[in-house]
Design a protein around this motif. Sequence first.
Motif, PDB file in Angstrom:
ATOM      1  N   PHE A 210       9.782   2.083  -7.439  1.00 43.77           N
ATOM      2  CA  PHE A 210       9.963   2.563  -6.067  1.00 43.77           C
ATOM      3  C   PHE A 210       9.262   1.600  -5.118  1.00 43.77           C
ATOM      4  O   PHE A 210       8.317   0.918  -5.498  1.00 43.77           O
ATOM      5  N   GLU A 211       9.682   1.599  -3.868  1.00 44.38           N
ATOM      6  CA  GLU A 211       9.036   0.706  -2.885  1.00 44.38           C
ATOM      7  C   GLU A 211       7.637   1.230  -2.575  1.00 44.38           C
ATOM      8  O   GLU A 211       7.441   2.427  -2.360  1.00 44.38           O
ATOM      9  N   ALA A 212       6.668   0.300  -2.542  1.00 42.77           N
ATOM     10  CA  ALA A 212       5.291   0.694  -2.215  1.00 42.77           C
ATOM     11  C   ALA A 212       4.998   0.329  -0.765  1.00 42.77           C
ATOM     12  O   ALA A 212       5.495  -0.672  -0.247  1.00 42.77           O
ATOM     13  N   HIS A 213       4.172   1.141  -0.112  1.00 47.65           N
ATOM     14  CA  HIS A 213       3.849   0.903   1.295  1.00 47.65           C
ATOM     15  C   HIS A 213       2.414   0.455   1.497  1.00 47.65           C
ATOM     16  O   HIS A 213       1.962   0.320   2.625  1.00 47.65           O
ATOM     17  N   THR A 214       1.687   0.267   0.428  1.00 48.18           N
ATOM     18  CA  THR A 214       0.298  -0.181   0.584  1.00 48.18           C
ATOM     19  C   THR A 214       0.151  -1.588   0.017  1.00 48.18           C
ATOM     20  O   THR A 214       0.470  -1.824  -1.147  1.00 48.18           O
ATOM     21  N   PRO A 215      -0.325  -2.525   0.828  1.00 48.71           N
ATOM     22  CA  PRO A 215      -0.406  -3.920   0.397  1.00 48.71           C
ATOM     23  C   PRO A 215      -1.664  -4.186  -0.438  1.00 48.71           C
ATOM     24  O   PRO A 215      -2.700  -4.568   0.077  1.00 48.71           O
ATOM     25  N   TYR A 216      -1.571  -3.936  -1.732  1.00 52.94           N
ATOM     26  CA  TYR A 216      -2.686  -4.109  -2.668  1.00 52.94           C
ATOM     27  C   TYR A 216      -2.160  -5.060  -3.748  1.00 52.94           C
ATOM     28  O   TYR A 216      -1.242  -4.726  -4.485  1.00 52.94           O
ATOM     29  N   TYR A 217      -2.741  -6.282  -3.817  1.00 52.40           N
ATOM     30  CA  TYR A 217      -2.152  -7.365  -4.608  1.00 52.40           C
ATOM     31  C   TYR A 217      -3.108  -7.948  -5.654  1.00 52.40           C
ATOM     32  O   TYR A 217      -4.327  -7.885  -5.491  1.00 52.40           O
ATOM     33  N   TYR A 218      -2.512  -8.534  -6.691  1.00 49.69           N
ATOM     34  CA  TYR A 218      -3.232  -9.381  -7.638  1.00 49.69           C
ATOM     35  C   TYR A 218      -2.366 -10.607  -7.884  1.00 49.69           C
ATOM     36  O   TYR A 218      -1.151 -10.597  -7.621  1.00 49.69           O
ATOM     37  N   SER A 219      -2.976 -11.665  -8.393  1.00 50.62           N
ATOM     38  CA  SER A 219      -2.220 -12.908  -8.580  1.00 50.62           C
ATOM     39  C   SER A 219      -1.834 -13.110 -10.041  1.00 50.62           C
ATOM     40  O   SER A 219      -2.490 -12.581 -10.949  1.00 50.62           O
ATOM     41  N   THR A 220      -0.781 -13.873 -10.246  1.00 51.64           N
ATOM     42  CA  THR A 220      -0.383 -14.282 -11.587  1.00 51.64           C
ATOM     43  C   THR A 220       0.489 -15.521 -11.442  1.00 51.64           C
ATOM     44  O   THR A 220       0.663 -16.039 -10.332  1.00 51.64           O
ATOM     45  N   PHE A 221       1.040 -15.998 -12.547  1.00 55.12           N
ATOM     46  CA  PHE A 221       1.910 -17.171 -12.513  1.00 55.12           C
ATOM     47  C   PHE A 221       3.292 -16.787 -13.017  1.00 55.12           C
ATOM     48  O   PHE A 221       3.533 -16.727 -14.216  1.00 55.12           O
ATOM     49  N   GLN A 222       4.157 -16.450 -12.062  1.00 57.46           N
ATOM     50  CA  GLN A 222       5.541 -16.097 -12.377  1.00 57.46           C
ATOM     51  C   GLN A 222       6.435 -16.648 -11.266  1.00 57.46           C
ATOM     52  O   GLN A 222       5.996 -17.475 -10.467  1.00 57.46           O
ATOM     53  N   GLU A 223       7.651 -16.140 -11.191  1.00 57.57           N
ATOM     54  CA  GLU A 223       8.595 -16.660 -10.188  1.00 57.57           C
ATOM     55  C   GLU A 223       8.464 -15.932  -8.854  1.00 57.57           C
ATOM     56  O   GLU A 223       8.245 -16.531  -7.822  1.00 57.57           O
ATOM     57  N   GLU A 224       8.583 -14.593  -8.882  1.00 56.30           N
ATOM     58  CA  GLU A 224       8.720 -13.832  -7.634  1.00 56.30           C
ATOM     59  C   GLU A 224       7.370 -13.521  -7.000  1.00 56.30           C
ATOM     60  O   GLU A 224       6.456 -13.027  -7.650  1.00 56.30           O
ATOM     61  N   ASN A 225       7.263 -13.784  -5.689  1.00 53.26           N
ATOM     62  CA  ASN A 225       6.056 -13.464  -4.938  1.00 53.26           C
ATOM     63  C   ASN A 225       6.315 -12.227  -4.081  1.00 53.26           C
ATOM     64  O   ASN A 225       7.281 -12.181  -3.331  1.00 53.26           O
ATOM     65  N   GLU A 226       5.459 -11.194  -4.205  1.00 56.76           N
ATOM     66  CA  GLU A 226       5.683  -9.934  -3.489  1.00 56.76           C
ATOM     67  C   GLU A 226       4.821  -9.796  -2.237  1.00 56.76           C
ATOM     68  O   GLU A 226       4.919  -8.809  -1.520  1.00 56.76           O
ATOM     69  N   SER A 227       3.943 -10.783  -1.983  1.00 58.42           N
ATOM     70  CA  SER A 227       3.091 -10.729  -0.791  1.00 58.42           C
ATOM     71  C   SER A 227       3.720 -11.598   0.302  1.00 58.42           C
ATOM     72  O   SER A 227       3.778 -12.814   0.184  1.00 58.42           O
ATOM     73  N   VAL A 228       4.187 -10.951   1.361  1.00 56.18           N
ATOM     74  CA  VAL A 228       4.864 -11.673   2.442  1.00 56.18           C
ATOM     75  C   VAL A 228       3.852 -11.977   3.543  1.00 56.18           C
ATOM     76  O   VAL A 228       3.176 -11.076   4.042  1.00 56.18           O
ATOM     77  N   GLU A 229       3.763 -13.243   3.909  1.00 56.09           N
ATOM     78  CA  GLU A 229       2.857 -13.654   4.999  1.00 56.09           C
ATOM     79  C   GLU A 229       3.451 -13.161   6.312  1.00 56.09           C
ATOM     80  O   GLU A 229       4.611 -13.406   6.628  1.00 56.09           O
ATOM     81  N   SER A 230       2.649 -12.452   7.112  1.00 53.10           N
ATOM     82  CA  SER A 230       3.181 -11.725   8.272  1.00 53.10           C
ATOM     83  C   SER A 230       3.390 -12.585   9.504  1.00 53.10           C
ATOM     84  O   SER A 230       4.136 -12.200  10.404  1.00 53.10           O
ATOM     85  N   GLY A 231       2.674 -13.728   9.577  1.00 56.16           N
ATOM     86  CA  GLY A 231       2.760 -14.536  10.797  1.00 56.16           C
ATOM     87  C   GLY A 231       1.842 -14.029  11.903  1.00 56.16           C
ATOM     88  O   GLY A 231       1.754 -14.597  12.986  1.00 56.16           O
ATOM     89  N   LYS A 232       1.106 -12.924  11.636  1.00 52.41           N
ATOM     90  CA  LYS A 232       0.198 -12.361  12.647  1.00 52.41           C
ATOM     91  C   LYS A 232      -1.123 -13.128  12.670  1.00 52.41           C
ATOM     92  O   LYS A 232      -1.459 -13.844  11.733  1.00 52.41           O
ATOM     93  N   LYS A 233      -1.893 -12.899  13.738  1.00 50.68           N
ATOM     94  CA  LYS A 233      -3.266 -13.406  13.819  1.00 50.68           C
ATOM     95  C   LYS A 233      -4.089 -12.641  12.788  1.00 50.68           C
ATOM     96  O   LYS A 233      -4.106 -11.408  12.802  1.00 50.68           O
ATOM     97  N   LYS A 234      -4.748 -13.373  11.888  1.00 48.70           N
ATOM     98  CA  LYS A 234      -5.417 -12.653  10.801  1.00 48.70           C
ATOM     99  C   LYS A 234      -6.743 -13.302  10.422  1.00 48.70           C
ATOM    100  O   LYS A 234      -7.006 -14.463  10.734  1.00 48.70           O
ATOM    101  N   VAL A 235      -7.555 -12.533   9.714  1.00 47.52           N
ATOM    102  CA  VAL A 235      -8.869 -13.009   9.277  1.00 47.52           C
ATOM    103  C   VAL A 235      -9.118 -12.526   7.850  1.00 47.52           C
ATOM    104  O   VAL A 235      -8.702 -11.432   7.477  1.00 47.52           O
ATOM    105  N   ILE A 236      -9.766 -13.385   7.045  1.00 48.03           N
ATOM    106  CA  ILE A 236     -10.133 -13.024   5.667  1.00 48.03           C
ATOM    107  C   ILE A 236     -11.618 -12.679   5.629  1.00 48.03           C
ATOM    108  O   ILE A 236     -12.450 -13.417   6.183  1.00 48.03           O
TER     109      ILE A 236
END
Length: 937
Positions: A533-559
């Motif tokens: 099902f589609e998830a609405h909470t952006p909670y991510y982990y990294s791996t080495f595969q083909e598809e990337n599910e984290s979309v960069e928003s283009g907004k002003k942001k800070v880490i």
Amino acid sequence: MPKDNSIKSVLIIGSGPIIIGQACEFDYSGSQGARSLREEGIEVTLINSNPATIMTDEVTADNIYLKPLTKKSIIEILEKHDIDAVLPTLGGQTALNLAIECDKAGVWKKYNVRMLGVDVAAIDTTENRELFRLKMMELGVGVCDGETATSFLQGKEIAQKIGFPLVIRSSFTLGGLGGSIVKDPAEFDNALKDGLHSSPIHEVLIEQSILGWKEYELEILRDNIGNVIVICSVENFDPMGVHTGDSITVAPAQTLPDTVYQEMRNLAIRMIKGIGNFAGGCNVQFAVNPENDDIIGIEINPRVSRSSALASKATGYPIAKIAAKLAIGYNLHELKNQITKTTSAYFEPSLDYVIVKIPRWNFDKFPGSDRRLGFSMKSVGEAMGIGRNFQEALQKACQSLEIKRNGLGADGKELRKQDELLYSLENPSWNRLFHIYDAFKLGIPFKTIQKLTKIDKWFLEQIEELLVLEKEVEKFTIDSIPKELMMEVKQKGYADRQIAHLVRCLESEVYKKRHEMGIKRVYKLVDTCAAEFEAHTPYYYSTFQEENESVESGKKKVIILGSGPNRIGQGIEFDYSCVHGVLAAKECGYETIMINCNPETVSTDFDTADKLYFEPVFWEHIYDIILHEKPEGVIVQLGGQTALKLAEKLNRYGIKIIGTSYEALDLAEDRGSFSKLLADNDIPYPKFTVVEDADNALEMSKDIGFPMLVRPSYVLGGQGMKIVINERELEEHVVDVLRDIPGNKVLLDHFLDGAIEAEADAICDGEDVYIIGVMQHVEPAGIHSGDSYAVLPPYNLGDFVLTQIETYTKKIALALETKGLINIQFAIKNDIVYIIEANPRASRTVPFICKAYQEPYVNYATKVMLGEKKVKDFNFNPTRKGYAIKEPVFSFNKFPNVNKELGPEMKSTGESIYFIDDLMDDYFLKIVSERNLYLSR
């Protein structure tokens, strides 16, 4: 049944100061539960004595009481507020025990307060070892042969019947306190005494040993009408004999056959339905005989636990949030899944990844302690890695520990002594995982390793496979390594640094090579439903595969960089600052991105930041996220030394550090440069020098004079600090420091014997400085600030001294061009104020001052860092009434044979806050009278 509308006001009991066995996972649970109840329009009153918690913030509850967790405090609250119900299942063992104490004293009955989530009979059944044993037998659940004892004589008689080895478990304790495995009859008397004394009801269960059996936990939710779901199965990498808090754990369970899992699940449901009235989160522990799959019930925790926090982060299912709603009458089918927002909460999460949790220990703080792991928990924190397979998750968890390793193996730090390895395999300690790898590398046979560790063969095969892979990689250079092999080694979690070690090149060359090959990190969602099902909470982990599910928003942001696993010197206080940094940046219109690997924390809750990357706070992972997200910059001054240590590399790679510059951060750490800054500003400091070897130290000591404070640079919590009084001690300690931290510089300061210590925290925007608080330490100089009682405001520093402190704080903050927070430590002797050190970052004391003065200083400081506000834009209005005392809390009961004296190296695991109206308070007079009691070198 929908919500019980008769409940208008609920009291939540917190877990108090951080101790071994009860850490910031209960701040996460408590704050999530409080928010969940407020969503329902319920007034939340909260009691906790720990000032460094998010749960004791105005953002979390309506009425907050920073008071000792005692019956007296509870009565005081019930006199003031019309409380309908108490929820004791979110504050660990401390909250449960206090709820029972109040129930036995008739407090709840007198004030007409209901207990939510669990009743006293259910608590008694699960916490009283004898009642639990009898209930399990009644339900047809297997238990170990054993009996309970309430006296020494009774215990001796039971031991004779059962024989050795045997296990002792104390009733109503936390973190396995008082528990032990006794193999040798000569050790039994002391173990029994410890067990009886540790139990508040002086009761122990003495039972047969099942050492070497496999251990599992099921995290479960049950509602009021008996619906039960299993959120997560957790498998202990270590077999029975190591406390689950000290064991490496894996979710979902990897070696459990489906037939055995189904039987275990059925038993767990039977157990939960059989213990009595209960609605909420629950943890059930089992042991499984590896020979025949027999299952034994070990214990039930009728509350959210350390494992509940882990399971929440592992699955994305907010156990505490749903548990709070179940406690007020909702049933599972009436609630929504908080991540998908469309599916029901009445479902069992499905994982298409693996998580590995590895504990973090601090044995180095307790010289002479027994480092063997057993039934009594000794770890102070934990890190979690998420990967597509066990090996990737394992490597990422190892990279998260901050123990000077780049992962498991491939760094040249192997132990090569066979006798030491064999001892370590049989007697588990903090480094057994690394020694299993070393044993395989040395050629110790698989059968021997399995026989000594009793760890499941599947796990050992996974580690052995890594060594086979490494041998293959070592055949190549960076120029000749095939793309398929590079991809395989990255998919198994190896860091670029580890690969660089194997192919004999630089980390940057590996990074460049894999990018040329098109081997780049992608980010996957933690979505509770294996992407169905589609998830609405952006909670991510990294791996080495083909598809990337984290979309960069283009907004002003800070880490915001988190503080990694808890340890002595860097605990919940820094997570508090990170969370408030996130909230402040959101208020300024920034998209906020959190990077952290600690499953116990509020910062890693999926709805704290706009985006959460559950990743090691480790350069390679951070850099890839920065390249993907393209933030305005990175905030490093909220995440303790973990985040601060990455400032140099961020600066080198041209990444903007938000707030105080890297040059200023480095200048404050470089004692030579910092002392020049002090001299240029006419600010006194103790005589000092910087040395790189013991010969140099002996030569320089003639000028500085004894006593002397010796310390390495760039460390936290006073690591490696010691006061020395002669040349022999100086030489020994400098040699020890340089052995433990090779390549470090050692600072030698003249120690101001008998001085008073104080510290100031301030916010600076580069032009103006506002001092948020000055705290005076009760103990004399020589005891680490984290281990001292401290009083806010100072209790006997005269105007002349306070003027010096204020003047020097402002001068230093401006000279360092501070933008954000700064903490400065002082020693005062003969009315002269000397500077000990300055830390241009959030300190351990900032949350304490925020709570004492009821002002959100981290919020203000973050807005200053971001350049959104100036100091003069804030209307500072602290609540100044009486005095606030910071009380350090120690976990020495976990290390009974350790010297309990205090010195320059920090040993406390947590703190609490205590308010007094005036200096004639009995409690204050007592701590002042004992101020010299524990000082050592």
